[in-house]
Enzyme design. Structure first.
Site, short mmCIF file in Angstrom:
data_model
loop_
_atom_site.label_atom_id
_atom_site.label_comp_id
_atom_site.label_asym_id
_atom_site.label_seq_id
_atom_site.Cartn_x
_atom_site.Cartn_y
_atom_site.Cartn_z
N PRO A 10 55.35 -13.11 -65.97
CA PRO A 10 56.23 -12.71 -64.87
C PRO A 10 57.06 -13.88 -64.35
O PRO A 10 56.54 -14.97 -64.14
CB PRO A 10 55.27 -12.20 -63.79
CG PRO A 10 53.90 -12.41 -64.29
CD PRO A 10 53.94 -13.00 -65.65
N GLU A 11 58.36 -13.65 -64.17
CA GLU A 11 59.25 -14.68 -63.64
C GLU A 11 59.80 -14.19 -62.29
O GLU A 11 59.37 -13.17 -61.78
CB GLU A 11 60.39 -14.94 -64.64
CG GLU A 11 59.88 -15.39 -66.00
CD GLU A 11 60.99 -15.61 -67.02
OE1 GLU A 11 62.10 -16.00 -66.62
OE2 GLU A 11 60.74 -15.41 -68.21
N LYS A 55 57.59 -18.91 -58.54
CA LYS A 55 56.79 -17.81 -59.06
C LYS A 55 55.49 -17.64 -58.26
O LYS A 55 54.58 -16.95 -58.70
CB LYS A 55 56.46 -18.06 -60.54
CG LYS A 55 57.71 -18.13 -61.42
CD LYS A 55 57.32 -18.41 -62.86
CE LYS A 55 58.37 -19.23 -63.57
NZ LYS A 55 57.88 -19.78 -64.83
N ARG A 69 44.28 -13.29 -69.63
CA ARG A 69 44.01 -14.67 -70.08
C ARG A 69 43.42 -15.57 -69.00
O ARG A 69 43.10 -16.73 -69.25
CB ARG A 69 45.29 -15.26 -70.66
CG ARG A 69 45.66 -14.49 -71.94
CD ARG A 69 46.83 -15.08 -72.65
NE ARG A 69 46.59 -16.43 -73.13
CZ ARG A 69 47.52 -17.17 -73.72
NH1 ARG A 69 48.74 -16.70 -73.88
NH2 ARG A 69 47.25 -18.38 -74.13
N ARG A 97 58.61 -23.76 -76.09
CA ARG A 97 58.72 -22.31 -75.95
C ARG A 97 59.64 -21.72 -77.00
O ARG A 97 60.63 -22.35 -77.39
CB ARG A 97 59.30 -21.96 -74.56
CG ARG A 97 58.59 -22.61 -73.38
CD ARG A 97 57.18 -22.09 -73.17
NE ARG A 97 57.13 -20.64 -73.01
CZ ARG A 97 57.25 -20.02 -71.84
NH1 ARG A 97 57.42 -20.72 -70.75
NH2 ARG A 97 57.19 -18.71 -71.77
#
Ligand SMILES: [Zn+2]
Length: 287
Positions: free
Chosen positions: A2-3, A58, A126, A277
């Site tokens: 999520p950003e 965030k 996670r 990334r």
């Protein structure tokens, strides 16, 4: 992961529905999800309520009704918040996993029970996310480590330009760094750079003023549009009202590798690794 747009969406949704509800009980099912003593976390939350929920970068910041008590929440890679009140479901955060509203399940690590029988579940596959009780000083400490809010008035062409001055390295790594601009992650950096015709690997010192202007505008436009469409979700992750993040329809480059670029209609979109990334770009449109 999520950003900013996904976090803003869940914050806006929760603010409409969860404020001032008295907390009856807290069930911590995975102790490491809580930063600080579990016992303190439970005792602070019990009989308290959420007074105001906001976002910085965030991070989700929840002001509690008790004076000088706040909750800091970070969803990291796979955190999800699901609030259920009878048949009403508000869900947000990570979306790539198939979501079942049959809760709790084995990924549920925290449950907050409210007096009115509604419940808030925190799921995290996670387990990198966290919840923490802090004072106002703790909130300030978190904020002090974060850079400009790209949706705030402090983020303007002048401040953005100034921020880029004397910086080394590539533009993608810069945009991902939360101490410069807070809230961007992999999706929105790639989309912004594509919109601004700039390669993610471009060295910051080679950017022209015209390009900086384009990038600044692209970041703003992408974020505003994405929030309008409730962020990006990659499956049928919906709430009870049948809503899901619809920005996926507007993605031009993220997860489009191997496809023909929709803008130039010439080049195949490539994927490489930058700043650790997966990074997508069009070698014809971006330079
Ligand atoms: Zn192209």
């Amino acid at each position: 992961m999520p950003e900013l747009p996904e976090i803003q969406t869940i914050v806006d949704d929760l603010n409409k529905i969860i404020l001032n509800k008295k907390i009856k009980k807290v069930d911590i099912r995975l102790p490491k999800i809580i930063r600080g003593a579990n016992k303190t976390f439970c005792s602070v939350l019990k009989n308290n309520s959420f007074q105001k929920i906001s976002r910085r970068g965030k991070f989700i910041i929840i002001q509690l009704s008790q004076k000088n008590k706040y909750l800091i929440v970070h969803l990291r890679m796979t955190g999800q918040i699901i609030y259920i009140n009878k048949d009403k479901i508000i869900a947000g955060g990570h979306s790539e996993e198939k979501n079942q509203f049959d809760l709790p399940n084995k990924q549920t690590h925290l449950i907050i029970y409210f007096q009115d029988q509604s419940k808030l579940f925190y799921n995290d596959q996670r387990q990198f996310g966290f919840w923490q009780v802090v004072s106002l000083n703790g909130v300030k400490e978190v904020q002090s480590k974060l850079g400009l809010n790209p949706l705030g008035v402090e983020f303007n062409l002048l401040s953005f330009k100034k921020l880029l001055e004397n910086k080394k390295g590539n533009i993608k790594a810069f945009l991902l760094n939360q101490k410069y601009v807070a809230g961007l992650g992999n999706i929105y950096t790639d989309e912004s750079l594509f919109r601004a015709y700039i390669l993610p690997s471009r060295k910051i010192e080679t950017l022209t003023l015209k390009e900086i202007k384009k990038l600044y505008k692209a970041i703003k436009d992408i974020l505003v549009l994405s929030i309008k469409y409730r962020g990006t979700t990659f499956n049928n992750y919906v709430d009870a009202r049948g809503r899901k993040g619809k920005f996926i329809k507007f993605l031009k480059i993220y997860k489009k590798e191997g496809q023909k670029c929709s803008r130039c209609k010439k080049e195949i979109i490539k994927k490489i690794k930058i700043a650790g990334r997966g990074t997508r770009y069009c070698s014809y449109c971006q330079e």
